[in-house]
Scaffold this motif. Structure first.
Motif, PDB file in Angstrom:
ATOM      1  N   ALA A  67      36.723  45.698  49.556  1.00 39.60           N
ATOM      2  CA  ALA A  67      35.599  45.443  48.649  1.00 39.60           C
ATOM      3  C   ALA A  67      35.780  46.211  47.338  1.00 39.60           C
ATOM      4  CB  ALA A  67      34.285  45.818  49.308  1.00 39.60           C
ATOM      5  N   ILE A  68      36.231  47.438  47.423  1.00 39.70           N
ATOM      6  CA  ILE A  68      36.464  48.245  46.218  1.00 39.70           C
ATOM      7  C   ILE A  68      37.571  47.624  45.377  1.00 39.70           C
ATOM      8  CG2 ILE A  68      37.315  50.472  45.377  1.00 39.70           C
ATOM      9  CD1 ILE A  68      35.771  51.737  47.763  1.00 39.70           C
ATOM     10  N   ILE A  69      38.644  47.223  46.005  1.00 37.42           N
ATOM     11  CA  ILE A  69      39.759  46.593  45.278  1.00 37.42           C
ATOM     12  C   ILE A  69      39.285  45.298  44.620  1.00 37.42           C
ATOM     13  CG2 ILE A  69      41.984  45.430  45.563  1.00 37.42           C
ATOM     14  CD1 ILE A  69      42.598  47.626  47.689  1.00 37.42           C
ATOM     15  N   ALA A  70      38.518  44.496  45.324  1.00 39.21           N
ATOM     16  CA  ALA A  70      38.009  43.242  44.756  1.00 39.21           C
ATOM     17  C   ALA A  70      37.121  43.520  43.549  1.00 39.21           C
ATOM     18  CB  ALA A  70      37.242  42.453  45.807  1.00 39.21           C
ATOM     19  N   ALA A  71      36.290  44.558  43.632  1.00 37.98           N
ATOM     20  CA  ALA A  71      35.415  44.910  42.507  1.00 37.98           C
ATOM     21  C   ALA A  71      36.233  45.381  41.310  1.00 37.98           C
ATOM     22  CB  ALA A  71      34.421  45.983  42.931  1.00 37.98           C
ATOM     23  N   LEU A  72      37.259  46.171  41.555  1.00 41.48           N
ATOM     24  CA  LEU A  72      38.100  46.654  40.465  1.00 41.48           C
ATOM     25  C   LEU A  72      38.874  45.522  39.804  1.00 41.48           C
ATOM     26  CD1 LEU A  72      39.448  49.985  41.998  1.00 41.48           C
ATOM     27  CD2 LEU A  72      37.762  49.724  40.163  1.00 41.48           C
ATOM     28  N   VAL A  73      39.334  44.576  40.568  1.00 35.46           N
ATOM     29  CA  VAL A  73      40.066  43.441  40.022  1.00 35.46           C
ATOM     30  C   VAL A  73      39.149  42.598  39.140  1.00 35.46           C
ATOM     31  CG1 VAL A  73      41.209  41.273  40.638  1.00 35.46           C
ATOM     32  CG2 VAL A  73      41.784  43.382  41.843  1.00 35.46           C
ATOM     33  N   ALA A  74      37.886  42.529  39.484  1.00 37.27           N
ATOM     34  CA  ALA A  74      36.938  41.723  38.710  1.00 37.27           C
ATOM     35  C   ALA A  74      36.583  42.377  37.377  1.00 37.27           C
ATOM     36  CB  ALA A  74      35.670  41.488  39.523  1.00 37.27           C
ATOM     37  N   LEU A  75      36.783  43.682  37.249  1.00 37.46           N
ATOM     38  CA  LEU A  75      36.487  44.382  36.006  1.00 37.46           C
ATOM     39  C   LEU A  75      37.559  44.101  34.966  1.00 37.46           C
ATOM     40  CD1 LEU A  75      35.485  47.897  37.371  1.00 37.46           C
ATOM     41  CD2 LEU A  75      33.972  46.163  36.416  1.00 37.46           C
ATOM     42  N   PRO A  76      37.213  44.189  33.653  1.00 34.04           N
ATOM     43  CA  PRO A  76      38.242  44.067  32.627  1.00 34.04           C
ATOM     44  C   PRO A  76      39.339  45.093  32.861  1.00 34.04           C
ATOM     45  CG  PRO A  76      36.065  44.021  31.645  1.00 34.04           C
ATOM     46  CD  PRO A  76      35.891  44.377  33.107  1.00 34.04           C
ATOM     47  N   ALA A  77      40.552  44.747  32.498  1.00 36.83           N
ATOM     48  CA  ALA A  77      41.706  45.577  32.797  1.00 36.83           C
ATOM     49  C   ALA A  77      41.683  46.912  32.066  1.00 36.83           C
ATOM     50  CB  ALA A  77      42.989  44.826  32.459  1.00 36.83           C
ATOM     51  N   THR A  78      41.157  46.954  30.860  1.00 34.54           N
ATOM     52  CA  THR A  78      41.172  48.191  30.089  1.00 34.54           C
ATOM     53  C   THR A  78      39.853  48.343  29.343  1.00 34.54           C
ATOM     54  OG1 THR A  78      42.039  47.125  28.115  1.00 34.54           O
ATOM     55  CG2 THR A  78      43.662  47.979  29.691  1.00 34.54           C
ATOM     56  N   HIS A  79      39.633  49.561  28.857  1.00 35.98           N
ATOM     57  CA  HIS A  79      38.466  49.828  28.024  1.00 35.98           C
ATOM     58  C   HIS A  79      38.513  48.931  26.786  1.00 35.98           C
ATOM     59  CE1 HIS A  79      35.265  51.994  26.064  1.00 35.98           C
ATOM     60  NE2 HIS A  79      36.045  52.227  25.030  1.00 35.98           N
ATOM     61  N   THR A  80      39.683  48.765  26.215  1.00 38.85           N
ATOM     62  CA  THR A  80      39.831  47.919  25.035  1.00 38.85           C
ATOM     63  C   THR A  80      39.431  46.484  25.344  1.00 38.85           C
ATOM     64  OG1 THR A  80      41.593  49.315  24.185  1.00 38.85           O
ATOM     65  CG2 THR A  80      41.458  47.112  23.288  1.00 38.85           C
ATOM     66  N   GLU A  81      39.835  45.993  26.497  1.00 37.67           N
ATOM     67  CA  GLU A  81      39.478  44.621  26.872  1.00 37.67           C
ATOM     68  C   GLU A  81      37.967  44.478  27.012  1.00 37.67           C
ATOM     69  OE1 GLU A  81      40.535  41.624  30.491  1.00 37.67           O
ATOM     70  OE2 GLU A  81      42.152  42.906  29.740  1.00 37.67           O
ATOM     71  N   ALA A  82      37.308  45.473  27.576  1.00 41.85           N
ATOM     72  CA  ALA A  82      35.850  45.440  27.699  1.00 41.85           C
ATOM     73  C   ALA A  82      35.210  45.469  26.315  1.00 41.85           C
ATOM     74  CB  ALA A  82      35.367  46.614  28.540  1.00 41.85           C
ATOM     75  N   GLU A  83      35.761  46.296  25.424  1.00 40.84           N
ATOM     76  CA  GLU A  83      35.259  46.348  24.052  1.00 40.84           C
ATOM     77  C   GLU A  83      35.441  45.008  23.363  1.00 40.84           C
ATOM     78  OE1 GLU A  83      37.125  49.544  21.882  1.00 40.84           O
ATOM     79  OE2 GLU A  83      35.206  50.520  21.662  1.00 40.84           O
ATOM     80  N   GLU A  84      36.597  44.392  23.557  1.00 39.69           N
ATOM     81  CA  GLU A  84      36.862  43.086  22.947  1.00 39.69           C
ATOM     82  C   GLU A  84      35.836  42.054  23.414  1.00 39.69           C
ATOM     83  OE1 GLU A  84      40.909  41.987  23.751  1.00 39.69           O
ATOM     84  OE2 GLU A  84      41.680  43.765  22.750  1.00 39.69           O
ATOM     85  N   LEU A  85      35.491  42.079  24.683  1.00 38.31           N
ATOM     86  CA  LEU A  85      34.503  41.142  25.206  1.00 38.31           C
ATOM     87  C   LEU A  85      33.125  41.375  24.579  1.00 38.31           C
ATOM     88  CD1 LEU A  85      35.521  41.040  28.970  1.00 38.31           C
ATOM     89  CD2 LEU A  85      35.819  39.227  27.261  1.00 38.31           C
ATOM     90  N   ARG A  86      32.752  42.652  24.437  1.00 37.13           N
ATOM     91  CA  ARG A  86      31.475  42.967  23.786  1.00 37.13           C
ATOM     92  C   ARG A  86      31.517  42.545  22.324  1.00 37.13           C
ATOM     93  NH1 ARG A  86      28.922  47.591  23.074  1.00 37.13           N
ATOM     94  NH2 ARG A  86      30.808  48.731  22.625  1.00 37.13           N
TER      95      ARG A  86
END
Length: 108
Positions: free
Chosen positions: A10-29
């Motif tokens: 479950a933890i691995i599945a949750a991590l895979v669903a998250l953006p790969a990097t902080h930059t990628e999360a910023e790009e999405l925002r």
């Protein structure tokens, strides 16, 4: 599957669903911010067309000037540009996200 194995899966599945990097999360925002505030006139994606003739596509901005130069304009409120452009003031977190997104769509 053992209880610990299920938790690990479950933890691995949750991590895979998250953006790969902080930059990628910023790009999405940043993408969400420019789609909300800029896409009415500007092409904000990698291959769309600006609907306003004086609104440059975001993917070409680095050909005009360094992308970092947008930081001050976003912080103070962009009130110039094309005549129909509404004033937009961004917070420091929003600026980081917008800059990250704009960098990600630049023509290479």
């Amino acid at each position: 599957m053992r209880p610990n194995s299920r938790l690990s899966a479950a933890i691995i599945a949750a991590l895979v669903a998250l953006p790969a990097t902080h930059t990628e999360a910023e790009e999405l925002r940043g993408k969400a911010l420019v789609e909300t505030n800029c896409a009415r006139c500007h092409a904000v994606g990698s291959n769309d067309t600006s609907t306003h003739p004086d609104a440059p596509p975001f993917r070409t901005l680095s050909k005009r000037y360094p992308i970092e130069d947008l930081e001050e304009a976003l912080a103070e409120g962009i009130s110039t540009g094309h005549p129909d452009m509404p004033e937009f003031v961004a917070s420091p977190d929003q600026i980081d996200a917008i800059i990250a997104y704009i960098r990600s769509v630049q023509d290479r």
